[in-house]
Design a protein around this motif. Structure first.
Motif, PDB file in Angstrom:
ATOM      1  N   LYS A   1      11.854  -6.973  33.437  1.00 58.02           N
ATOM      2  CA  LYS A   1      10.893  -8.046  33.247  1.00 58.02           C
ATOM      3  C   LYS A   1       9.620  -7.470  32.641  1.00 58.02           C
ATOM      4  CE  LYS A   1       8.560 -11.467  35.924  1.00 58.02           C
ATOM      5  NZ  LYS A   1       8.265 -11.973  37.199  1.00 58.02           N
ATOM      6  N   THR A   2       9.012  -8.167  31.709  1.00 55.64           N
ATOM      7  CA  THR A   2       7.771  -7.745  31.069  1.00 55.64           C
ATOM      8  C   THR A   2       6.618  -7.953  32.033  1.00 55.64           C
ATOM      9  OG1 THR A   2       8.700  -8.551  28.988  1.00 55.64           O
ATOM     10  CG2 THR A   2       6.372  -8.064  29.019  1.00 55.64           C
ATOM     11  N   PRO A   3       5.714  -6.909  32.184  1.00 57.06           N
ATOM     12  CA  PRO A   3       4.593  -7.076  33.114  1.00 57.06           C
ATOM     13  C   PRO A   3       3.610  -8.115  32.609  1.00 57.06           C
ATOM     14  CG  PRO A   3       4.539  -4.877  32.097  1.00 57.06           C
ATOM     15  CD  PRO A   3       5.740  -5.611  31.586  1.00 57.06           C
ATOM     16  N   SER A   4       2.983  -8.779  33.541  1.00 54.35           N
ATOM     17  CA  SER A   4       2.014  -9.824  33.173  1.00 54.35           C
ATOM     18  C   SER A   4       0.701  -9.176  32.746  1.00 54.35           C
ATOM     19  CB  SER A   4       1.777 -10.763  34.362  1.00 54.35           C
ATOM     20  OG  SER A   4       1.103 -10.063  35.378  1.00 54.35           O
ATOM     21  N   ILE A   5      -0.117  -9.963  32.110  1.00 51.25           N
ATOM     22  CA  ILE A   5      -1.431  -9.498  31.640  1.00 51.25           C
ATOM     23  C   ILE A   5      -2.265  -9.029  32.827  1.00 51.25           C
ATOM     24  CG2 ILE A   5      -3.583 -10.281  30.569  1.00 51.25           C
ATOM     25  CD1 ILE A   5      -1.672 -10.269  28.439  1.00 51.25           C
TER      26      ILE A   5
END
Length: 158
Positions: free
Chosen positions: A2-6
């Motif tokens: 999963k791509t990390p959030s800002i």
């Protein structure tokens, strides 16, 4: 994956930045390194077959003065100051006309000074006149009877 959030990336960057600041420390908390002691480089030298030559430096005074005004000062300034200072000649002991003639002839013939033969009498007259003004003026023959002979610079006595 999963791509990390800002927000996660921002929190991670702030954390890394805080760790770096702590590692570096406060600006006034660092002790400055002592200045390096100045050391002169060794003089250049060359050695071969048991002999060594080392370079040295000599500081000489500057003397840009001209010969003082007088008869033929223009001739002596035009000829003699191209090789040496006026004070070099003016600080010599008082010499007679014959002695100055021998010196000027030696400059021309031994040291190859670019002085025209026609200028020699004017130069000698000027130097003789300046010598006459000094205390203990000398009268007589030249000390160096052979102006073509180079001076002995060997340092030996005799």
């Amino acid at each position: 994956m999963k791509t990390p959030s800002i927000s996660t990336l921002s929190f991670g960057m702030v954390g890394v930045f805080a760790v770096l600041l702590v590692a570096i420390g406060a600006p006034n908390s660092r002790v400055a390194a002592p200045p390096a002691a100045p050391t002169a480089p060794p003089p250049p030298s060359v050695s071969a077959r048991g002999f060594s030559l080392a370079s040295t430096s000599v500081d000489l005074p500057t003397d840009e003065g001209q010969y003082p005004d007088g008869p033929h000062a223009d001739v002596i300034n035009a000829n003699c100051t191209s090789c040496h200072s006026a004070s070099m000649a003016l600080n010599q002991p008082p010499l007679s006309a014959d002695q100055w003639t021998a010196e000027v002839t030696k400059m021309r013939e031994v040291y190859k000074a670019p002085v025209a033969a026609a200028d020699v009498p004017a130069i000698v007259a000027y130097l003789t006149g300046m010598s006459a003004k000094l205390p203990g003026a000398v009268k007589g023959k030249a000390q160096d009877p052979d102006p073509k002979a180079a001076p002995d610079v060997s340092g030996g006595s005799g």
